[in-house]
Write a protein that holds these residues in place. Sequence first.
Motif, PDB file in Angstrom:
ATOM      1  N   SER A  37      32.070-122.054 -45.732  1.00  0.00           N
ATOM      2  CA  SER A  37      31.907-123.110 -46.740  1.00  0.00           C
ATOM      3  C   SER A  37      33.213-123.377 -47.473  1.00  0.00           C
ATOM      4  CB  SER A  37      30.823-122.717 -47.751  1.00  0.00           C
ATOM      5  OG  SER A  37      29.571-122.575 -47.121  1.00  0.00           O
ATOM      6  N   ILE A  38      33.967-122.313 -47.742  1.00  0.00           N
ATOM      7  CA  ILE A  38      35.267-122.431 -48.398  1.00  0.00           C
ATOM      8  C   ILE A  38      36.226-121.466 -47.712  1.00  0.00           C
ATOM      9  CG2 ILE A  38      34.252-123.039 -50.636  1.00  0.00           C
ATOM     10  CD1 ILE A  38      34.865-120.163 -51.551  1.00  0.00           C
ATOM     11  N   SER A  39      37.494-121.579 -48.034  1.00  0.00           N
ATOM     12  CA  SER A  39      38.472-120.631 -47.503  1.00  0.00           C
ATOM     13  C   SER A  39      39.157-119.838 -48.613  1.00  0.00           C
ATOM     14  CB  SER A  39      39.526-121.353 -46.655  1.00  0.00           C
ATOM     15  OG  SER A  39      40.157-122.380 -47.408  1.00  0.00           O
ATOM     16  N   ILE A  40      39.099-120.355 -49.861  1.00  0.00           N
ATOM     17  CA  ILE A  40      39.736-119.677 -50.992  1.00  0.00           C
ATOM     18  C   ILE A  40      38.833-119.802 -52.222  1.00  0.00           C
ATOM     19  CG2 ILE A  40      41.737-119.591 -52.524  1.00  0.00           C
ATOM     20  CD1 ILE A  40      43.380-120.906 -50.329  1.00  0.00           C
ATOM     21  N   GLY A  41      38.658-118.687 -52.919  1.00  0.00           N
ATOM     22  CA  GLY A  41      37.843-118.727 -54.129  1.00  0.00           C
ATOM     23  C   GLY A  41      38.197-117.585 -55.072  1.00  0.00           C
ATOM     24  N   SER A  85      29.587 -94.744 -71.128  1.00  0.00           N
ATOM     25  CA  SER A  85      30.617 -95.781 -71.213  1.00  0.00           C
ATOM     26  C   SER A  85      30.578 -96.401 -72.598  1.00  0.00           C
ATOM     27  CB  SER A  85      30.376 -96.854 -70.149  1.00  0.00           C
ATOM     28  OG  SER A  85      29.087 -97.418 -70.301  1.00  0.00           O
ATOM     29  N   GLN A  86      31.748 -96.758 -73.099  1.00  0.00           N
ATOM     30  CA  GLN A  86      31.821 -97.340 -74.435  1.00  0.00           C
ATOM     31  C   GLN A  86      31.421 -98.810 -74.408  1.00  0.00           C
ATOM     32  OE1 GLN A  86      34.457 -96.673 -72.598  1.00  0.00           O
ATOM     33  NE2 GLN A  86      35.699 -98.522 -72.548  1.00  0.00           N
ATOM     34  N   LEU A  87      31.073 -99.344 -75.566  1.00  0.00           N
ATOM     35  CA  LEU A  87      30.847-100.781 -75.681  1.00  0.00           C
ATOM     36  C   LEU A  87      32.213-101.445 -75.716  1.00  0.00           C
ATOM     37  CD1 LEU A  87      28.003-100.937 -78.350  1.00  0.00           C
ATOM     38  CD2 LEU A  87      27.814-100.939 -75.869  1.00  0.00           C
ATOM     39  N   THR A  88      32.437-102.390 -74.823  1.00  0.00           N
ATOM     40  CA  THR A  88      33.786-102.924 -74.694  1.00  0.00           C
ATOM     41  C   THR A  88      33.774-104.408 -74.381  1.00  0.00           C
ATOM     42  OG1 THR A  88      35.923-102.476 -73.628  1.00  0.00           O
ATOM     43  CG2 THR A  88      33.996-102.507 -72.211  1.00  0.00           C
ATOM     44  N   ASP A  89      34.885-105.058 -74.639  1.00  0.00           N
ATOM     45  CA  ASP A  89      35.093-106.459 -74.272  1.00  0.00           C
ATOM     46  C   ASP A  89      36.153-106.502 -73.169  1.00  0.00           C
ATOM     47  OD1 ASP A  89      33.418-106.949 -76.378  1.00  0.00           O
ATOM     48  OD2 ASP A  89      34.954-107.763 -77.701  1.00  0.00           O
ATOM     49  N   GLY A  90      35.969-107.358 -72.206  1.00  0.00           N
ATOM     50  CA  GLY A  90      36.985-107.445 -71.162  1.00  0.00           C
ATOM     51  C   GLY A  90      36.620-108.451 -70.089  1.00  0.00           C
ATOM     52  N   ALA A  91      37.558-108.671 -69.198  1.00  0.00           N
ATOM     53  CA  ALA A  91      37.347-109.607 -68.095  1.00  0.00           C
ATOM     54  C   ALA A  91      38.258-109.223 -66.934  1.00  0.00           C
ATOM     55  CB  ALA A  91      37.639-111.039 -68.541  1.00  0.00           C
ATOM     56  N   ALA A  92      37.840-109.591 -65.738  1.00  0.00           N
ATOM     57  CA  ALA A  92      38.654-109.344 -64.540  1.00  0.00           C
ATOM     58  C   ALA A  92      38.369-110.438 -63.528  1.00  0.00           C
ATOM     59  CB  ALA A  92      38.337-107.972 -63.946  1.00  0.00           C
ATOM     60  N   ALA A  93      39.340-110.707 -62.676  1.00  0.00           N
ATOM     61  CA  ALA A  93      39.167-111.748 -61.658  1.00  0.00           C
ATOM     62  C   ALA A  93      39.887-111.339 -60.380  1.00  0.00           C
ATOM     63  CB  ALA A  93      39.708-113.087 -62.157  1.00  0.00           C
ATOM     64  N   VAL A  94      39.311-111.752 -59.254  1.00  0.00           N
ATOM     65  CA  VAL A  94      39.873-111.434 -57.937  1.00  0.00           C
ATOM     66  C   VAL A  94      40.022-112.718 -57.132  1.00  0.00           C
ATOM     67  CG1 VAL A  94      39.532-110.157 -55.791  1.00  0.00           C
ATOM     68  CG2 VAL A  94      38.764-109.151 -57.946  1.00  0.00           C
ATOM     69  N   LEU A  95      41.197-112.915 -56.564  1.00  0.00           N
ATOM     70  CA  LEU A  95      41.444-114.046 -55.676  1.00  0.00           C
ATOM     71  C   LEU A  95      41.088-113.631 -54.258  1.00  0.00           C
ATOM     72  CD1 LEU A  95      42.678-116.901 -55.165  1.00  0.00           C
ATOM     73  CD2 LEU A  95      44.889-115.746 -54.865  1.00  0.00           C
ATOM     74  N   LEU A  96      40.162-114.349 -53.650  1.00  0.00           N
ATOM     75  CA  LEU A  96      39.719-114.023 -52.291  1.00  0.00           C
ATOM     76  C   LEU A  96      40.016-115.163 -51.332  1.00  0.00           C
ATOM     77  CD1 LEU A  96      37.105-113.043 -54.401  1.00  0.00           C
ATOM     78  CD2 LEU A  96      36.686-111.764 -52.312  1.00  0.00           C
ATOM     79  N   MET A  97      40.320-114.781 -50.099  1.00  0.00           N
ATOM     80  CA  MET A  97      40.499-115.754 -49.025  1.00  0.00           C
ATOM     81  C   MET A  97      40.351-115.040 -47.698  1.00  0.00           C
ATOM     82  SD  MET A  97      44.641-116.382 -49.213  1.00  0.00           S
ATOM     83  CE  MET A  97      44.583-116.711 -50.972  1.00  0.00           C
ATOM     84  N   SER A  98      40.230-115.792 -46.641  1.00  0.00           N
ATOM     85  CA  SER A  98      40.139-115.185 -45.320  1.00  0.00           C
ATOM     86  C   SER A  98      41.475-114.552 -44.947  1.00  0.00           C
ATOM     87  CB  SER A  98      39.766-116.244 -44.281  1.00  0.00           C
ATOM     88  OG  SER A  98      40.817-117.204 -44.164  1.00  0.00           O
ATOM     89  N   ARG A  99      41.435-113.571 -44.070  1.00  0.00           N
ATOM     90  CA  ARG A  99      42.687-112.939 -43.622  1.00  0.00           C
ATOM     91  C   ARG A  99      43.598-113.975 -42.973  1.00  0.00           C
ATOM     92  NH1 ARG A  99      44.671-107.898 -42.480  1.00  0.00           N
ATOM     93  NH2 ARG A  99      42.723-106.959 -43.218  1.00  0.00           N
ATOM     94  N   GLU A 100      42.997-114.871 -42.200  1.00  0.00           N
ATOM     95  CA  GLU A 100      43.790-115.910 -41.543  1.00  0.00           C
ATOM     96  C   GLU A 100      44.547-116.738 -42.571  1.00  0.00           C
ATOM     97  OE1 GLU A 100      43.098-119.792 -38.602  1.00  0.00           O
ATOM     98  OE2 GLU A 100      41.400-118.623 -39.365  1.00  0.00           O
ATOM     99  N   GLU A 101      43.852-117.053 -43.680  1.00  0.00           N
ATOM    100  CA  GLU A 101      44.474-117.855 -44.733  1.00  0.00           C
ATOM    101  C   GLU A 101      45.598-117.074 -45.414  1.00  0.00           C
ATOM    102  OE1 GLU A 101      45.046-121.346 -46.581  1.00  0.00           O
ATOM    103  OE2 GLU A 101      43.289-121.060 -45.304  1.00  0.00           O
ATOM    104  N   ALA A 102      45.355-115.785 -45.664  1.00  0.00           N
ATOM    105  CA  ALA A 102      46.367-114.953 -46.329  1.00  0.00           C
ATOM    106  C   ALA A 102      47.609-114.790 -45.458  1.00  0.00           C
ATOM    107  CB  ALA A 102      45.779-113.584 -46.661  1.00  0.00           C
ATOM    108  N   VAL A 103      47.415-114.585 -44.169  1.00  0.00           N
ATOM    109  CA  VAL A 103      48.538-114.425 -43.247  1.00  0.00           C
ATOM    110  C   VAL A 103      49.329-115.722 -43.153  1.00  0.00           C
ATOM    111  CG1 VAL A 103      49.175-114.050 -40.831  1.00  0.00           C
ATOM    112  CG2 VAL A 103      47.456-112.586 -41.911  1.00  0.00           C
TER     113      VAL A 103
END
Length: 248
Positions: free
Chosen positions: A85-89, A217-235
């Motif tokens: 459906s997509i190649s990068i997200g 675990s403590q009560l905390t605020d935070g955020a994280a993000a991951v860039l994903l794509m197909s191996r073909e796209e990364a290469v």
Amino acid sequence: LKDPQTRHDQDATDPASSAYLIPPSDVQDICVGNVLSPPTSAVSFRMAALSADIPHTTSLSTTNRQCSSGLQAIANIAHAIQSGSISIGIGAGVESMSSDPMHELYDKFPPQVDWEVVQNCRHSRDAMGCLIPMGVTSENVSKKYRLDRSALDRFAAESHRKAARAQSLGKFRAEITPVGDVSRDDGIRPDTTAETLSKLKPVFDKAEGSTTAGNSSQLTDGAAAVLLMSREEAVKRKLPIWGVWRSY
């Protein structure tokens, strides 16, 4: 979208900056995991994306799978890539525990259900069990698998020791984008020991419990993000591959 090694030296608001791994417009979809969502969360996330130079043509959605919401967001993007459906997200997760403390959650936001139906249905016990706090669930799991207090305290102390050492060596520095004057995780307690943890009283089962403020675990605020794509796209883009998606 930033290369962790260079983003701190670049203007993060400049879409033409060489620190961008890919042009923001190449991101085709974003999924954000969030549990304690305000009514306007979808608008907030869209505003955040646009503020990060990601165009309005990039679709965005949110997902809530309780403690796995961020992982579910990554899974949703990975599956979209696998299906073609997509190649990068981008898969992301964000939470602000300080805005909605867990001990006030049901008082502030009681479930909007027909209580008469829920309490009298075939599975009423399971349905009402959804109201059991996570701390009580922790005690139930500890009892079921016979996890003793000392083992939990030792595990918690070792976790803090490892995290403190990694932090002191700068292992997390490239992964963190400073927000205001906050530039490091503040939940790590380098002086924690199993001995000091053993002196804390259980919170949920005061007589025989094993869950304390120190081994949870403590009560905390935070955020994280991951860039994903197909191996073909990364290469094709000559990008470093820092992780491989297997399953979820």
